[in-house]
Structures are given as C-alpha cells and as structure tokens.
Motif scaffolding. Sequence first.
Motif, PDB file in Angstrom:
ATOM      1  N   LEU A 260       0.608  -1.264   0.116  1.00  0.00           N
ATOM      2  CA  LEU A 260       0.069   0.189  -0.211  1.00  0.00           C
ATOM      3  C   LEU A 260       0.767   1.073   0.273  1.00  0.00           C
ATOM      4  CD1 LEU A 260      -2.233  -1.891   2.384  1.00  0.00           C
ATOM      5  CD2 LEU A 260      -3.086  -0.751   0.202  1.00  0.00           C
ATOM      6  N   ARG A 261       1.751   1.520   0.498  1.00  0.00           N
ATOM      7  CA  ARG A 261       2.596   2.830   0.903  1.00  0.00           C
ATOM      8  C   ARG A 261       3.663   2.689  -0.349  1.00  0.00           C
ATOM      9  NH1 ARG A 261       4.123   1.200   7.314  1.00  0.00           N
ATOM     10  NH2 ARG A 261       2.488   2.622   8.181  1.00  0.00           N
ATOM     11  N   THR A 262       3.922   1.218  -0.886  1.00  0.00           N
ATOM     12  CA  THR A 262       4.693   1.862  -2.294  1.00  0.00           C
ATOM     13  C   THR A 262       3.479   1.897  -3.518  1.00  0.00           C
ATOM     14  OG1 THR A 262       6.468   0.093  -1.550  1.00  0.00           O
ATOM     15  CG2 THR A 262       6.372   0.367  -3.514  1.00  0.00           C
ATOM     16  N   ALA A 263       2.645   1.758  -3.174  1.00  0.00           N
ATOM     17  CA  ALA A 263       1.526   2.187  -3.815  1.00  0.00           C
ATOM     18  C   ALA A 263       1.564   3.732  -4.574  1.00  0.00           C
ATOM     19  CB  ALA A 263       0.538   1.127  -4.086  1.00  0.00           C
ATOM     20  N   HIS A 264       1.076   3.659  -3.507  1.00  0.00           N
ATOM     21  CA  HIS A 264       1.190   5.404  -3.315  1.00  0.00           C
ATOM     22  C   HIS A 264       1.739   6.106  -3.516  1.00  0.00           C
ATOM     23  CE1 HIS A 264      -3.086   4.030  -1.365  1.00  0.00           C
ATOM     24  NE2 HIS A 264      -3.259   4.945  -1.245  1.00  0.00           N
ATOM     25  N   GLU A 265       3.332   6.320  -3.366  1.00  0.00           N
ATOM     26  CA  GLU A 265       4.351   6.869  -3.358  1.00  0.00           C
ATOM     27  C   GLU A 265       3.960   6.902  -4.786  1.00  0.00           C
ATOM     28  OE1 GLU A 265       7.885   4.970  -1.465  1.00  0.00           O
ATOM     29  OE2 GLU A 265       7.077   5.794   0.568  1.00  0.00           O
ATOM     30  N   ALA A 266       4.381   5.822  -5.548  1.00  0.00           N
ATOM     31  CA  ALA A 266       4.566   4.997  -6.707  1.00  0.00           C
ATOM     32  C   ALA A 266       3.039   5.992  -7.527  1.00  0.00           C
ATOM     33  CB  ALA A 266       4.669   3.899  -7.183  1.00  0.00           C
ATOM     34  N   LEU A 267       2.062   6.508  -7.431  1.00  0.00           N
ATOM     35  CA  LEU A 267       1.341   7.014  -7.539  1.00  0.00           C
ATOM     36  C   LEU A 267       0.768   8.518  -7.328  1.00  0.00           C
ATOM     37  CD1 LEU A 267      -1.567   4.701  -7.003  1.00  0.00           C
ATOM     38  CD2 LEU A 267      -0.476   5.191  -9.261  1.00  0.00           C
ATOM     39  N   HIS A 268       1.745   9.214  -6.696  1.00  0.00           N
ATOM     40  CA  HIS A 268       2.289  11.094  -6.360  1.00  0.00           C
ATOM     41  C   HIS A 268       1.262  11.494  -5.209  1.00  0.00           C
ATOM     42  CE1 HIS A 268       5.544  10.788  -9.648  1.00  0.00           C
ATOM     43  NE2 HIS A 268       5.853  10.584  -9.309  1.00  0.00           N
ATOM     44  N   VAL A 269       0.574  10.231  -4.827  1.00  0.00           N
ATOM     45  CA  VAL A 269      -0.932  10.415  -3.748  1.00  0.00           C
ATOM     46  C   VAL A 269       0.388  10.887  -2.070  1.00  0.00           C
ATOM     47  CG1 VAL A 269      -2.479  10.121  -2.632  1.00  0.00           C
ATOM     48  CG2 VAL A 269      -1.786   9.084  -4.831  1.00  0.00           C
ATOM     49  N   SER A 270       0.221  12.012  -1.994  1.00  0.00           N
ATOM     50  CA  SER A 270       1.246  12.889  -0.670  1.00  0.00           C
ATOM     51  C   SER A 270       0.042  13.070   0.747  1.00  0.00           C
ATOM     52  CB  SER A 270       1.456  13.804  -1.279  1.00  0.00           C
ATOM     53  OG  SER A 270       0.716  15.002  -1.693  1.00  0.00           O
ATOM     54  N   THR A 271      -1.105  13.654  -0.343  1.00  0.00           N
ATOM     55  CA  THR A 271      -1.891  14.292   0.490  1.00  0.00           C
ATOM     56  C   THR A 271      -3.532  14.063   0.293  1.00  0.00           C
ATOM     57  OG1 THR A 271      -1.070  16.311   1.145  1.00  0.00           O
ATOM     58  CG2 THR A 271      -2.978  16.265   1.796  1.00  0.00           C
ATOM     59  N   GLY A 272      -4.535  13.524   1.763  1.00  0.00           N
ATOM     60  CA  GLY A 272      -5.399  12.947   1.097  1.00  0.00           C
ATOM     61  C   GLY A 272      -6.323  11.467   1.124  1.00  0.00           C
ATOM     62  N   THR A 273      -7.366  11.268   1.363  1.00  0.00           N
ATOM     63  CA  THR A 273      -8.010   9.885   1.449  1.00  0.00           C
ATOM     64  C   THR A 273      -8.086   9.116   0.190  1.00  0.00           C
ATOM     65  OG1 THR A 273     -10.108  11.164   0.551  1.00  0.00           O
ATOM     66  CG2 THR A 273      -9.721  10.706   2.975  1.00  0.00           C
ATOM     67  N   THR A 274      -8.234   8.128   0.079  1.00  0.00           N
ATOM     68  CA  THR A 274      -7.914   6.536  -1.174  1.00  0.00           C
ATOM     69  C   THR A 274      -8.923   6.053  -0.532  1.00  0.00           C
ATOM     70  OG1 THR A 274      -5.852   5.964   0.080  1.00  0.00           O
ATOM     71  CG2 THR A 274      -5.363   7.714  -1.367  1.00  0.00           C
ATOM     72  N   PRO A 311     -15.957   8.920   8.351  1.00  0.00           N
ATOM     73  CA  PRO A 311     -14.525   9.507   7.423  1.00  0.00           C
ATOM     74  C   PRO A 311     -14.646  11.037   6.506  1.00  0.00           C
ATOM     75  CG  PRO A 311     -15.745   7.457   7.251  1.00  0.00           C
ATOM     76  CD  PRO A 311     -16.307   8.371   7.855  1.00  0.00           C
ATOM     77  N   GLY A 312     -15.570  11.221   6.609  1.00  0.00           N
ATOM     78  CA  GLY A 312     -16.548  12.816   6.457  1.00  0.00           C
ATOM     79  C   GLY A 312     -14.890  14.059   6.722  1.00  0.00           C
ATOM     80  N   ARG A 313     -15.318  13.908   8.006  1.00  0.00           N
ATOM     81  CA  ARG A 313     -14.524  14.550   8.795  1.00  0.00           C
ATOM     82  C   ARG A 313     -12.653  14.828   8.768  1.00  0.00           C
ATOM     83  NH1 ARG A 313     -15.214  13.716  15.613  1.00  0.00           N
ATOM     84  NH2 ARG A 313     -17.152  14.658  15.148  1.00  0.00           N
ATOM     85  N   VAL A 314     -12.803  13.051   8.295  1.00  0.00           N
ATOM     86  CA  VAL A 314     -11.298  13.177   8.586  1.00  0.00           C
ATOM     87  C   VAL A 314     -10.972  13.426   6.692  1.00  0.00           C
ATOM     88  CG1 VAL A 314      -9.792  11.389   7.972  1.00  0.00           C
ATOM     89  CG2 VAL A 314     -11.088  11.300   9.160  1.00  0.00           C
ATOM     90  N   ALA A 315     -11.822  13.093   5.910  1.00  0.00           N
ATOM     91  CA  ALA A 315     -11.800  13.918   4.950  1.00  0.00           C
ATOM     92  C   ALA A 315     -11.484  15.089   4.425  1.00  0.00           C
ATOM     93  CB  ALA A 315     -12.505  14.408   3.422  1.00  0.00           C
ATOM     94  N   ALA A 316     -12.230  15.271   5.289  1.00  0.00           N
ATOM     95  CA  ALA A 316     -12.145  17.859   5.378  1.00  0.00           C
ATOM     96  C   ALA A 316     -10.768  18.277   6.375  1.00  0.00           C
ATOM     97  CB  ALA A 316     -13.466  17.863   6.177  1.00  0.00           C
ATOM     98  N   GLU A 317     -10.475  16.697   7.403  1.00  0.00           N
ATOM     99  CA  GLU A 317      -9.017  17.409   7.975  1.00  0.00           C
ATOM    100  C   GLU A 317      -7.730  18.185   7.524  1.00  0.00           C
ATOM    101  OE1 GLU A 317      -9.364  15.575  11.178  1.00  0.00           O
ATOM    102  OE2 GLU A 317     -10.432  16.931  12.595  1.00  0.00           O
ATOM    103  N   LEU A 318      -8.141  16.330   6.162  1.00  0.00           N
ATOM    104  CA  LEU A 318      -7.236  16.634   5.354  1.00  0.00           C
ATOM    105  C   LEU A 318      -6.808  17.778   4.445  1.00  0.00           C
ATOM    106  CD1 LEU A 318      -6.573  12.295   4.616  1.00  0.00           C
ATOM    107  CD2 LEU A 318      -4.750  13.812   5.775  1.00  0.00           C
ATOM    108  N   ALA A 319      -7.569  17.955   4.017  1.00  0.00           N
ATOM    109  CA  ALA A 319      -7.694  18.969   2.667  1.00  0.00           C
ATOM    110  C   ALA A 319      -7.462  20.480   3.566  1.00  0.00           C
ATOM    111  CB  ALA A 319      -9.712  18.647   2.225  1.00  0.00           C
ATOM    112  N   LEU A 320      -7.927  20.600   4.821  1.00  0.00           N
ATOM    113  CA  LEU A 320      -7.325  21.810   5.101  1.00  0.00           C
ATOM    114  C   LEU A 320      -5.561  21.485   5.621  1.00  0.00           C
ATOM    115  CD1 LEU A 320     -10.257  21.862   7.204  1.00  0.00           C
ATOM    116  CD2 LEU A 320      -9.655  23.519   5.532  1.00  0.00           C
ATOM    117  N   GLY A 321      -5.642  20.780   5.438  1.00  0.00           N
ATOM    118  CA  GLY A 321      -3.880  20.781   5.542  1.00  0.00           C
ATOM    119  C   GLY A 321      -3.531  19.961   7.391  1.00  0.00           C
ATOM    120  N   LYS A 322      -4.627  19.716   8.025  1.00  0.00           N
ATOM    121  CA  LYS A 322      -4.398  19.289   9.538  1.00  0.00           C
ATOM    122  C   LYS A 322      -4.397  16.965   9.293  1.00  0.00           C
ATOM    123  CE  LYS A 322      -7.612  22.697  10.868  1.00  0.00           C
ATOM    124  NZ  LYS A 322      -9.009  23.155  12.081  1.00  0.00           N
ATOM    125  N   ARG A 323      -4.015  16.991  10.620  1.00  0.00           N
ATOM    126  CA  ARG A 323      -3.941  15.425   9.990  1.00  0.00           C
ATOM    127  C   ARG A 323      -4.894  15.142  11.365  1.00  0.00           C
ATOM    128  NH1 ARG A 323      -0.042  11.545   9.328  1.00  0.00           N
ATOM    129  NH2 ARG A 323      -0.827   9.539  10.526  1.00  0.00           N
TER     130      ARG A 323
END
Length: 417
Positions: A260-274, A311-323
């Motif tokens: 999972l971690r290698t795949a996300h790095e290869a796909l250039h996914v750095s911020t957000g939900t997947t 999950p909706g709150r998680v997605a919102a916080e990531l979009a705001l740059g929060k962990r």
Amino acid sequence: MTAQTDALLVIGSGLQRYREYLLASAAERHPLWLIDAAEPTWQRPHAAGWSVVPLLDAARLVPDRERILATAQEIAASHGVAGVFTYDETLVTTAALIAEKLGLPGLTVDGADRCRNKHRTRSALTLAGLPQPRFALAYTLEEARGAATEIGFPMVLKPRGMGASIGVVRVDDPDAFDDAFTMAELAGHGGSPDYEGGVLLEEFMTGPEISVDGICADGVYEPVFVARKQTGFAPYFEETGHVVDAADELLSDPELLHVLRTAHEALHVSTGTTHTEVLFTERGPVVVEVNARLGGDLIPWLGELATGIRPGRVAAELALGKRPDLTRTEHRTTGIRFTYPPHDCRVQEVSVPEPGSIDGLLAAEPIATPGTELRLPPGGYLSRYAYVVCTAPDRTTCDQALDEAARATRLSLTPLP
C-alpha cells in the motif's frame, strides 16, 4: 447566501442515500461551501454557502474544469477558501486542479490522473517493482487480439477509467474474447469522457479481494479500515456486499502495508483519502486500483459504525492541511449486503425488514422504486433493489445476520425480455 470566511469547498454532493453522512460529518468543524450542478435541497443544513455551476460541459459532457475553477477562484476572492475536496470519482482531477491553482493542500493533478487512468496506474506500479499481472492497453479490437496472445487466457478486461467494477469481465477463451472486448469498451463510455476509449487487458489472478480506506498525510500512508468484499455474477465482478471489522488483522499485516505504501508513493499521492482495492494472490497482495477519494457503496459508513472514526471529517481535515484524529471509539464488525433480482425485471414493489426485527440489523432500505427497470450484467450494472446493514461482534456472525436480513427482503417484479 454569505458563508463564513475561509470555507472548505466541496465539489459535487452526490446522492443523498450514499453521501449525506459524509457531507454532514465534514461540516461538523468547518463551514462548507458547495459547488454543485443544482440548487441544494437536503444539502442545505450542511452548507454555509453554495454556488450552482454546471459540473459538465454541455457540448462534450466532460467535467467543466475551467468553469468550476473560475467559480472556486471567485469564492476565494470574496470569502476565502481554506481547502477543497470531493468524493465523486469523476471530479477528482477537477478538485486537484483547484488545489494546485489556489495553493491549497491536496492531491496534484498528476497524482489524480495516475489513479484515475488504470493504464497509468499499472505502469507506475510496475516501475515500482510491485507484483502485477501481465497487462496491455488496447483501443481497437485488432490491437486487443494481438495483446491477448501475449497475456494468455483466462484474462480480465476492464474499461480504462471506470469504477465500481462496471464493465469488468473475465474471459476464459478466444471464442468469447471479441464480445467481451466490445462490451468492456462500450461500458467505458458511461463515465467521464476524459477517460473514454481504451480497454485494459490483464492476466487473470485469483484470490480474496479487499478494499482499504486510508489516508495520506505529509506523504505518509496509513490504513484506516479494511472491507472484505463479496462479488457475484461471474464472469463479471459485481460488488454485492462488504464487511468491515474494526480489529481486522490485515490492518497490521507488514506485507500488505508495504504494498500500500509503495503504491501510493508510485502514484504520487501525498495528501488526502484513498480507497484501494487489493487482491490476495499466490504472488502476494496485488493492487487492483487506487481511487483518490473515499470509498463508495456506503463502505465509509460501515467503517464509521465499526470504528467510530468519521470519514467525512477525516477527509475535511486532510483537505485543510490538518492531521486527523484516527482514535477508535467503537470496536465491532459491520457489513452491507445488496440484493439483486433473479433476472432482468421491472420493479413492482420492494419491502425490507424493520431494524431490530433481526438480531444485529441496523438499517434496511429499498433502492429501486416501482417502475424501475433492473438489468443484470452485462445489460446493466449496480441493479440493486435494496440493501441491509448489520453489526455483530465478529465477521462470521455478521455474515450470518446479513444472510438472514437479505432473505427477508421482498421483491415483486415483472420479467423483462
């Protein structure tokens, strides 16, 4: 309507039955500004403001990115924008474009396209050295026939840019290949025209399949919950149910985490939900696809019921740059089962059991209304007439409750030719 300063943009709201719980939890801690194709109705309690914009270009029926971007820039100038996200697969690259142009946290356009375009996904994961099926991309039947000789039978054909297993079919021999390719290519014209045309041919690999909803924060991937997938209607891959166990042992499986971690790095996914689909094969975990958004089929709701994580709150916080806080406040198993007609039909009436009438039954809802035509693959996809949701202490008991609840649903129908 006037929104508070620095709103969080939500691009597209989706269907109420499948997405309101996400919009509601996203709005709990930050004002939302909705950009959607119609005046809000059920969305109003969750939105501090909204802009009505055609999401599709009327002439080409593709996401109208320039118009949506211009609207986002107007909102940023008048009210301020703190972040942007979407849970609509067809709008993932549009949301990424807005994030790039406004300098907001989120997925890049390149990362979004690597996830949306299944051929780019396969190519990136191959370069990363992950276990992969043999694969090829073909735009014409002649190209496909040539590629099929290299891949061999059985194989899987899938549209280049669709989701929810729409148009995906297993082909066991050359005699069935031409019809299967034509069907998969045709199914690929039912989604975003940006990804129309082109069928991915893949070596058929067997094993149980799961999906993993996870997050990327500061370039680091973390799984949040695992859903065990149930499929049917072979040789197609219709998704008929999912079960989420808060204590699923796969959440800490080192081999799966590496993939999972290698795949996300290869796909250039750095911020957000997947939402990542994985097949467990004799070669180990193989990524089927990575979707740069929360899962569909109410899977995030199952995760919320099982873990207490919103999950909706998680997605919102990531979009705001929060962990986001991923502390589990619930520890149980929840599942969903979708019911399908025995054959193509026109719906007369649907009835479902009452929550509580079956041990563990939390919800049961009709999906198809009287008069709806339901056609099974390949004539139609996601032709469900109802769903049931159950909870239990473990996966076995949850499956038993889902079986009982599904049997208690009733469908009156008229057969279709």
